[in-house]
Design a protein around this motif. Structure first.
Motif, PDB file in Angstrom:
ATOM      1  N   UNK A  49       0.896  -1.252   0.132  1.00 36.74           N
ATOM      2  CA  UNK A  49      -0.001   0.017   0.043  1.00 36.74           C
ATOM      3  C   UNK A  49       0.902   1.407  -0.255  1.00 36.74           C
ATOM      4  N   UNK A  50       1.983   1.236   0.637  1.00 37.35           N
ATOM      5  CA  UNK A  50       2.981   2.341   0.933  1.00 37.35           C
ATOM      6  C   UNK A  50       3.942   2.477  -0.322  1.00 37.35           C
ATOM      7  N   UNK A  51       3.799   1.765  -1.141  1.00 31.52           N
ATOM      8  CA  UNK A  51       4.652   1.923  -2.332  1.00 31.52           C
ATOM      9  C   UNK A  51       4.466   3.284  -3.212  1.00 31.52           C
ATOM     10  N   UNK A  52       5.396   3.969  -3.387  1.00 25.18           N
ATOM     11  CA  UNK A  52       5.093   5.218  -4.380  1.00 25.18           C
ATOM     12  C   UNK A  52       4.782   6.230  -3.469  1.00 25.18           C
ATOM     13  N   UNK A  53       4.766   6.170  -2.197  1.00 28.45           N
ATOM     14  CA  UNK A  53       4.402   7.469  -1.216  1.00 28.45           C
ATOM     15  C   UNK A  53       5.811   8.256  -0.908  1.00 28.45           C
ATOM     16  N   UNK A  54       5.437   9.570  -0.670  1.00 29.56           N
ATOM     17  CA  UNK A  54       6.828  10.293  -0.342  1.00 29.56           C
ATOM     18  C   UNK A  54       7.023  10.225   0.821  1.00 29.56           C
ATOM     19  N   UNK A  55       8.602  10.257   1.107  1.00 30.14           N
ATOM     20  CA  UNK A  55       8.986  10.419   2.545  1.00 30.14           C
ATOM     21  C   UNK A  55       8.604  11.551   3.154  1.00 30.14           C
ATOM     22  N   UNK A  56       8.183  11.703   4.421  1.00 30.15           N
ATOM     23  CA  UNK A  56       8.032  12.966   4.869  1.00 30.15           C
ATOM     24  C   UNK A  56       8.769  12.722   6.382  1.00 30.15           C
ATOM     25  N   UNK A  57       8.800  14.059   6.861  1.00 27.21           N
ATOM     26  CA  UNK A  57       9.065  14.080   8.555  1.00 27.21           C
ATOM     27  C   UNK A  57      10.482  14.437   8.896  1.00 27.21           C
ATOM     28  N   UNK A  58      11.226  15.251   7.973  1.00 23.95           N
ATOM     29  CA  UNK A  58      12.544  15.699   8.281  1.00 23.95           C
ATOM     30  C   UNK A  58      13.645  15.236   7.262  1.00 23.95           C
ATOM     31  N   UNK A  59      14.921  15.789   7.631  1.00 22.15           N
ATOM     32  CA  UNK A  59      15.993  15.266   6.516  1.00 22.15           C
ATOM     33  C   UNK A  59      16.399  14.038   6.627  1.00 22.15           C
ATOM     34  N   UNK A  60      16.185  13.191   7.549  1.00 17.53           N
ATOM     35  CA  UNK A  60      16.750  11.820   7.806  1.00 17.53           C
ATOM     36  C   UNK A  60      15.607  10.917   7.252  1.00 17.53           C
ATOM     37  N   UNK A  61      15.925   9.767   6.192  1.00 13.16           N
ATOM     38  CA  UNK A  61      14.632   8.844   6.142  1.00 13.16           C
ATOM     39  C   UNK A  61      14.790   8.005   7.150  1.00 13.16           C
ATOM     40  N   UNK A  62      13.298   7.419   7.450  1.00 13.79           N
ATOM     41  CA  UNK A  62      13.322   6.492   8.374  1.00 13.79           C
ATOM     42  C   UNK A  62      13.590   5.044   8.107  1.00 13.79           C
ATOM     43  N   UNK A  63      13.659   4.569   7.011  1.00 14.10           N
ATOM     44  CA  UNK A  63      14.040   3.639   6.202  1.00 14.10           C
ATOM     45  C   UNK A  63      15.374   3.338   6.058  1.00 14.10           C
TER      46      UNK A  63
END
Length: 63
Positions: A49-63
């Protein structure tokens, strides 16, 4: 009186710790023994479901 509080604290820590660990251990046993082929069904669907979603929440990616 101080010994009572020390004993009470030790028993409380043991009860809380054993209860927390029991949940984690039994969950992993349940997934491995009774999971069958659908062990990762929930997480795989979530990832799908989450494929293609933009990464949000700061400069560091959580994954």
């Amino acid at each position: 009186m101080a010994q009572f509080f020390i004993d009470f604290t030790i028993v409380a820590i043991l009860v809380i710790g054993i209860t927390a660990l029991m949940g984690v251990i039994l969950n992993s046993i349940g997934e491995n023994v009774f999971g069958g082929r659908k062990k990762r069904l929930h997480t795989a669907m979530s990832e799908h479901v989450q494929t293609g979603w933009k990464m949000v929440g700061g400069k560091k990616a959580s994954r």
